[in-house]
Design an enzyme around this catalytic site. Structure first.
Site, mmCIF file in Angstrom:
data_model
loop_
_atom_site.group_PDB
_atom_site.id
_atom_site.type_symbol
_atom_site.label_atom_id
_atom_site.label_comp_id
_atom_site.label_asym_id
_atom_site.label_seq_id
_atom_site.Cartn_x
_atom_site.Cartn_y
_atom_site.Cartn_z
ATOM 1 N N PRO A 74 79.080 88.347 -3.839
ATOM 2 C CA PRO A 74 80.261 89.388 -3.297
ATOM 3 C C PRO A 74 80.950 89.490 -4.773
ATOM 4 C CG PRO A 74 79.869 87.805 -1.672
ATOM 5 C CD PRO A 74 78.343 87.256 -2.313
ATOM 6 N N CYS A 75 81.238 90.374 -5.564
ATOM 7 C CA CYS A 75 81.458 90.626 -6.996
ATOM 8 C C CYS A 75 83.452 90.800 -6.786
ATOM 9 C CB CYS A 75 81.127 91.549 -7.615
ATOM 10 S SG CYS A 75 81.236 92.751 -7.044
ATOM 11 N N GLN A 76 84.441 90.879 -5.433
ATOM 12 C CA GLN A 76 85.822 91.467 -5.803
ATOM 13 C C GLN A 76 86.244 90.292 -6.570
ATOM 14 O OE1 GLN A 76 83.553 90.348 -2.533
ATOM 15 N NE2 GLN A 76 84.036 91.171 -1.436
#
Length: 318
Positions: A74-76
């Site tokens: 996940p890259c948030q």
């Protein structure tokens, strides 16, 4: 022909894994994601064991041994559009990938993230990732690629990471651009979508803060994961700039891409059937690695690993 077995973490609907399998050198045997709709979508096209749940709750012994581990973590916390905090706890999720890699010791791994990863914390996060994987016995190769240079009709910049186990490492070269395709090249044979397949949410001030339309002979803007932020179909009238960070629609009928059109622009094969409601379908599509890009990278990795294993075999014989 040998096929390398793949265990996929943060798998989503499987864009990366679809591409690897299309390269004919890989077979996905295990996949994990926390999104139940994405897991259901994955199960519809793959015979892999699909485990839906938080990777933090899954022990390494419950993940089968594999030649390749993939993880579009996940890259948030890395996104240039969102908070860029070095201590953002979401940025540590790459450590879950590292944990599994350390335990399973695959031949190689593939990771991907947004380009903000390269500059987050003045490069400290990327350096920490390199050091972490090095301590596990892997040499990390990474490069910022634009999917548009690899026949995917959208500007989509992503950091692709390839880790090769040091005992077989012979280097890795990222594939050179293979060419461009336009929106028209991809969408010209698609039927007009049904109204229920298009997001009709109101256009927010954020949406109207910049141009959202490109023409048929261009590549699309990035396909996002949020339905209401999906860009405009090229049949829509041109947007008109009023002032800084403020645009309006031109005269005529304006609409977003349907989820089917977004999937095609992402280079998903037509046979992929996405589970969930409309918002979920857009989310799965927008979060994915474009399968076409993954296929091209997979072909390069397949060739590299075969050469590496052959070289190691010869050394053992000598």
């Amino acid at each position: 022909m040998r096929k390398f077995k793949v265990a996929s973490l943060f798998a989503g609907a499987g864009g990366l894994d679809i591409g690897l399998e299309l390269s004919n050198g890989f077979e996905t045997i295990y996949a994990n994601d926390i999104d139940k709709d994405a897991c259901a979508t994955f199960s519809k096209w793959s015979d892999a064991e699909v485990v839906c749940g938080n990777i933090k709750d899954i022990h390494e012994r419950d993940i089968p041994d594999a030649d390749i581990i993939t993880g579009g973590f996940p890259c948030q916390g890395f996104s240039a559009a969102g908070p860029r905090k070095v201590l953002d706890e979401r940025n540590t999720l790459y450590k879950e990938l590292s944990r599994v890699i350390e335990a399973k010791q695959p031949l190689a791994f593939i990771g991907e993230n947004v380009k903000g990863l390269l500059t987050l914390g003045n490069g400290e996060i990327m350096e920490a990732i390199k050091n972490d994987f090095s301590s596990k016995g892997y040499r990390l190769y990474y490069q910022l690629l634009n999917a548009a240079d690899y026949e995917v009709p959208q500007d989509r910049y992503r950091v692709i990471m390839i880790g090769i186990r040091e005992d077989i490492d012979i280097g890795f070269e990222f594939p050179k651009p293979t060419g461009r395709k336009s929106i028209k090249d991809i969408l010209s044979d698609l039927p007009e979508p049904k109204p229920e397949d298009i997001c009709h949410a109101p256009y927010s001030s954020r949406y109207m803060s910049r141009n959202r339309k490109r023409d048929w002979d261009e590549v699309s803007y990035t396909i996002p994961a949020m339905a209401k932020q999906v860009t405009l179909h090229p049949s829509s009238p041109d947007m008109i700039k009023l002032e800084k960070d403020l645009w309006k629609f031109g005269e005529g009928s304006t609409r977003r891409f349907s989820w089917q059109e977004a999937a095609a622009i992402q280079s998903f094969p037509k046979y992929i059937d996405f589970e969930g409601n409309l918002t979920s379908k857009y989310k799965q599509i927008g979060n994915a690695v474009p399968p076409k890009l993954a296929k091209i990278i997979g072909t390069e990795l397949f060739n590299t690993l075969n050469k590496a294993l052959e070289r190691k075999k010869k050394k053992v014989v000598v």
